[in-house]
Design an enzyme around this catalytic site. Structure first.
Site, short mmCIF file in Angstrom:
data_model
loop_
_atom_site.label_atom_id
_atom_site.label_comp_id
_atom_site.label_asym_id
_atom_site.label_seq_id
_atom_site.Cartn_x
_atom_site.Cartn_y
_atom_site.Cartn_z
N PHE A 1 0.83 -1.21 0.00
CA PHE A 1 0.00 0.00 0.00
C PHE A 1 0.86 1.26 0.00
CE2 PHE A 1 -2.02 3.41 2.38
CZ PHE A 1 -3.28 3.51 1.82
N ASP A 2 1.86 1.30 0.87
CA ASP A 2 2.74 2.48 0.97
C ASP A 2 3.39 2.81 -0.37
OD1 ASP A 2 2.45 1.14 3.54
OD2 ASP A 2 3.89 2.58 4.31
N THR A 3 3.99 1.78 -0.97
CA THR A 3 4.70 1.99 -2.23
C THR A 3 3.75 2.48 -3.31
OG1 THR A 3 6.28 0.24 -1.67
CG2 THR A 3 6.13 0.89 -3.99
#
Length: 423
Positions: free
Chosen positions: A223-225
């Site tokens: 999700f972060d990436t």
């Protein structure tokens, strides 16, 4: 379930269409307005995603609450996002919400850090949203520098980085190696210009989150990436804060499963870039100069092939290393993967089909193999001449040498082996 009360680097690009092919989304031009800290709504909402953290949750939330109370000159909320815990985590979180007015609890019936962040950030009324890991590996002194540029309107997203100059990190060589390799892959495959995608210490403006969150597909660790890649493609400013970070020796993250999921996510985004489903429809700010479309598409496809080749090379090298020695294992592993790499790039990167010219292409591709062999063998020779390195250090040197060889291979394939195809 909701309980409780409330109390430098920049990147540019475009926004992607996630659920509908070639759908476009525009982010308004210009700098965002500063946030008014006098609002009665908590200015900052810090999310702490948890799954079966009954042992650490109480101490970590109280420590975070004390730090915010003593050092943050703004109102705040701490939201514990429980990801379907099966132990006493939810009960402890509910008790914390009853004890501390600034703590709330959100319970999700399914696991997934990305799912938790999407839920809380979408429903939050705070103008600045952040999250951090429950182990508080990152020094909390970096929190105010993280959110300050978002409050002032200078930046849109802020991340803690363990890989930038000024960061102080304590962790084992295995995690250090994996982290650096992953971020190198992001730079090669997705042209990422941020330095650390997976540090569990990030913040985003609410108005930006409302535009980006519907476009993020991943619900887990990737999700972060994906959020950062979309922010970069949208032309938004990503502010980086070097952090002091101490590895949690009791971390229960499945490194292998997470790495596989992350590589699948990278491949999905790379495919989107290559196919054109990541389309430019508007700029958050002035865009950075880009590549010509054909070159960009070829670079993304080449990077995807290169990732698969590198993984295969490292696996084959590790398997052969104990039986035939480092130099021989490097020769065999590099030769096998170089042949497969040329064949894959011939078809997928440069669109050459059929047998015509195949022999010539593979012979020319062997020139790239010789360059790669010279770089990797030379690096091994120098390394072993200096010391008797651990196997992890040896693999790290080989990865770096392979990255240099990969750039040279791309230039050779594009401008020599498949020059007629590009023309």
């Amino acid at each position: 379930m909701l309980t409780g009360g409330a109390q430098g680097r920049h990147n540019d690009g475009t926004v992607r269409a996630s659920t509908v092919d070639h759908m476009t989304t525009t982010i308004a031009k210009g700098s965002p307005a500063p946030i008014d800290p006098r609002s009665r709504t908590p200015l900052l909402d810090v999310v702490v995603p948890v799954y079966n953290e009954e042992a650490d949750l109480g101490a970590c939330v109280r420590r975070l609450h004390a730090h915010l109370t003593e050092n943050l000159p703004y109102s705040f909320r701490i939201t514990v996002a429980d990801n379907a815990s099966t132990d006493a985590t939810l009960a402890i979180a509910t008790g914390l919400a009853a004890e501390l007015p600034e703590v709330t609890v959100v319970h999700l019936p399914e696991k997934g850090r990305g799912r938790a962040l999407r839920r809380v950030w979408s429903e939050s009324d705070s103008p600045v949203l952040a999250y951090m890991d429950v182990d508080l590996s990152t020094d909390l002194a970096a929190l105010l520098p993280l959110i300050a540029p978002l409050i002032s309107g200078h930046s849109d997203v802020a991340i803690g980085t363990r890989l930038a100059r000024g960061a102080r990190v304590v962790r084992g060589p295995k995690r250090e190696f994996i982290s650096r390799c992953y971020n190198l892959i992001l730079r090669g495959a997705l042209a990422a210009r941020f330095s650390d995608a997976q540090c569990g210490f990030k913040a985003i403006r609410k108005d930006v989150a409302d535009r980006l969150l519907p476009l993020v597909e991943d619900t887990g660790w990737f999700f972060d990436t994906e959020l950062l890649v979309l922010a970069q493609q949208a032309g938004l400013r990503i502010h980086e804060v070097p952090v002091d970070w101490v590895d949690d020796p009791d971390s229960r993250v499945d490194i292998v499963a997470t790495a596989i999921a992350d590589l699948k996510g990278v491949a999905r985004l790379a495919k989107g870039l290559a196919s054109g489903s990541l389309k430019i429809s508007g700029m958050g700010r002035d865009p950075l100069p880009g590549f010509p479309p054909k070159l960009a598409s070829q670079a993304v496809r080449f990077a995807a092939v290169g990732i698969a080749s590198t993984v295969a090379y490292l696996a084959l090298y590790t398997w052969l290393r104990g039986g035939i020695g480092a130099q021989a294992a490097n020769l065999v592993a590099l030769l096998v993967t170089a042949i497969a790499n040329t064949a894959a790039n011939r078809r997928f990167t440069f669109g050459v089909r059929g047998r015509e010219g195949a022999t010539r292409h593979h012979l020319q591709g062997l020139v790239a193999f010789v360059l790669g062999l010279a770089l990797t063998s030379g690096s091994l020779a120098v390394l072993h001449a200096m010391t008797a390195p651990p196997r992890l250090v040896e693999l790290g040197v080989l990865v770096l040498a392979n990255l240099i060889a990969t750039v040279l291979r791309f230039l050779l394939l594009r401008h020599w082996v498949f020059r007629a195809r590009n023309a």
